[in-house]
Motif scaffolding. Sequence first.
Motif, PDB file in Angstrom:
ATOM      1  N   PRO A  35     -66.092  15.097  36.015  1.00 52.29           N
ATOM      2  CA  PRO A  35     -67.015  15.843  35.227  1.00 52.29           C
ATOM      3  C   PRO A  35     -68.207  15.912  35.803  1.00 52.29           C
ATOM      4  CG  PRO A  35     -66.635  13.867  33.972  1.00 52.29           C
ATOM      5  CD  PRO A  35     -65.474  13.682  35.089  1.00 52.29           C
ATOM      6  N   THR A  36     -68.857  15.066  36.313  1.00 54.83           N
ATOM      7  CA  THR A  36     -69.927  14.970  37.068  1.00 54.83           C
ATOM      8  C   THR A  36     -70.102  16.005  38.217  1.00 54.83           C
ATOM      9  OG1 THR A  36     -70.420  12.706  36.610  1.00 54.83           O
ATOM     10  CG2 THR A  36     -71.737  13.703  38.352  1.00 54.83           C
ATOM     11  N   VAL A  37     -68.949  15.899  38.956  1.00 57.33           N
ATOM     12  CA  VAL A  37     -69.057  17.141  40.193  1.00 57.33           C
ATOM     13  C   VAL A  37     -68.654  18.364  39.658  1.00 57.33           C
ATOM     14  CG1 VAL A  37     -67.243  17.659  42.215  1.00 57.33           C
ATOM     15  CG2 VAL A  37     -67.968  15.268  41.756  1.00 57.33           C
ATOM     16  N   ILE A  38     -67.991  18.416  38.603  1.00 57.23           N
ATOM     17  CA  ILE A  38     -67.696  19.892  38.057  1.00 57.23           C
ATOM     18  C   ILE A  38     -68.955  20.358  37.491  1.00 57.23           C
ATOM     19  CG2 ILE A  38     -66.621  21.002  35.984  1.00 57.23           C
ATOM     20  CD1 ILE A  38     -64.311  19.006  36.292  1.00 57.23           C
ATOM     21  N   ARG A  39     -69.745  19.515  37.100  1.00 58.60           N
ATOM     22  CA  ARG A  39     -71.208  20.156  36.660  1.00 58.60           C
ATOM     23  C   ARG A  39     -71.970  20.480  37.928  1.00 58.60           C
ATOM     24  NH1 ARG A  39     -74.792  18.317  32.383  1.00 58.60           N
ATOM     25  NH2 ARG A  39     -72.964  18.736  31.002  1.00 58.60           N
ATOM     26  N   MET A  40     -71.946  19.810  38.935  1.00 58.02           N
ATOM     27  CA  MET A  40     -72.612  19.934  40.096  1.00 58.02           C
ATOM     28  C   MET A  40     -72.218  21.282  40.663  1.00 58.02           C
ATOM     29  SD  MET A  40     -72.783  16.271  41.809  1.00 58.02           S
ATOM     30  CE  MET A  40     -73.288  16.778  43.443  1.00 58.02           C
ATOM     31  N   LEU A  41     -70.953  21.809  40.788  1.00 59.81           N
ATOM     32  CA  LEU A  41     -70.413  22.669  41.125  1.00 59.81           C
ATOM     33  C   LEU A  41     -70.697  23.952  40.506  1.00 59.81           C
ATOM     34  CD1 LEU A  41     -66.966  21.349  42.663  1.00 59.81           C
ATOM     35  CD2 LEU A  41     -69.021  22.092  43.888  1.00 59.81           C
ATOM     36  N   GLY A  42     -71.222  23.889  39.132  1.00 58.97           N
ATOM     37  CA  GLY A  42     -71.449  24.956  38.231  1.00 58.97           C
ATOM     38  C   GLY A  42     -70.218  25.243  37.405  1.00 58.97           C
ATOM     39  N   ALA A  43     -68.945  24.659  37.683  1.00 56.59           N
ATOM     40  CA  ALA A  43     -67.690  25.145  37.078  1.00 56.59           C
ATOM     41  C   ALA A  43     -67.871  24.765  35.483  1.00 56.59           C
ATOM     42  CB  ALA A  43     -66.801  24.630  37.800  1.00 56.59           C
ATOM     43  N   THR A  44     -66.842  25.260  34.724  1.00 53.59           N
ATOM     44  CA  THR A  44     -66.901  24.927  33.179  1.00 53.59           C
ATOM     45  C   THR A  44     -65.298  24.215  33.235  1.00 53.59           C
ATOM     46  OG1 THR A  44     -67.903  26.833  32.572  1.00 53.59           O
ATOM     47  CG2 THR A  44     -66.536  25.664  30.921  1.00 53.59           C
ATOM     48  N   PRO A  45     -65.384  22.925  32.775  1.00 52.82           N
ATOM     49  CA  PRO A  45     -64.144  22.133  32.810  1.00 52.82           C
ATOM     50  C   PRO A  45     -63.319  22.878  31.495  1.00 52.82           C
ATOM     51  CG  PRO A  45     -66.033  20.824  31.950  1.00 52.82           C
ATOM     52  CD  PRO A  45     -66.504  22.012  32.512  1.00 52.82           C
ATOM     53  N   HIS A  46     -62.082  22.883  31.625  1.00 48.38           N
ATOM     54  CA  HIS A  46     -61.316  23.174  30.469  1.00 48.38           C
ATOM     55  C   HIS A  46     -60.952  21.873  29.453  1.00 48.38           C
ATOM     56  CE1 HIS A  46     -60.949  27.227  31.585  1.00 48.38           C
ATOM     57  NE2 HIS A  46     -60.407  26.828  33.009  1.00 48.38           N
ATOM     58  N   GLN A  47     -60.507  20.675  30.335  1.00 47.03           N
ATOM     59  CA  GLN A  47     -60.223  19.741  29.379  1.00 47.03           C
ATOM     60  C   GLN A  47     -60.410  18.597  30.648  1.00 47.03           C
ATOM     61  OE1 GLN A  47     -56.552  19.120  27.378  1.00 47.03           O
ATOM     62  NE2 GLN A  47     -57.013  17.285  26.522  1.00 47.03           N
ATOM     63  N   VAL A  48     -61.148  17.398  30.426  1.00 50.95           N
ATOM     64  CA  VAL A  48     -61.417  16.568  31.387  1.00 50.95           C
ATOM     65  C   VAL A  48     -61.931  15.364  30.614  1.00 50.95           C
ATOM     66  CG1 VAL A  48     -63.897  17.148  31.979  1.00 50.95           C
ATOM     67  CG2 VAL A  48     -62.355  15.940  33.520  1.00 50.95           C
ATOM     68  N   ASP A  49     -61.282  14.302  31.196  1.00 47.75           N
ATOM     69  CA  ASP A  49     -61.597  12.975  30.456  1.00 47.75           C
ATOM     70  C   ASP A  49     -62.965  12.445  31.118  1.00 47.75           C
ATOM     71  OD1 ASP A  49     -59.427  12.717  28.870  1.00 47.75           O
ATOM     72  OD2 ASP A  49     -58.394  11.535  30.523  1.00 47.75           O
ATOM     73  N   GLY A  50     -64.013  11.367  30.453  1.00 46.28           N
ATOM     74  CA  GLY A  50     -64.993  11.230  31.092  1.00 46.28           C
ATOM     75  C   GLY A  50     -66.179  11.841  30.672  1.00 46.28           C
TER      76      GLY A  50
END
Length: 80
Positions: free
Chosen positions: A57-72
């Motif tokens: 989820p940290t990398v997803i935030r850095m990439l500016g993407a929106t996670p659909h469902q992720v643990d952590g």
Amino acid sequence: MKRLDGPFNSATTAPNFYGAHGHDPELPVMSATFIAAGPQIRKDTVVRHMRNIDVAPTVIRMLGATPHQVDGEVLSEVLR
């Protein structure tokens, strides 16, 4: 988070917690090192405790993407 399996038992032939690579992640001595650097990472920030599932989820935030469902959780203390 509730564990669905019991702690590691060395008497068994296989770990009873799959995906843990043969160790109990609840044991403090089994902690890993995490190092991050880059334009979106704060310099000289120390995270005292994190989980492997917090990396995605940290990398997803850095990439500016929106996670659909992720643990952590996002390690926001390391981000600018």
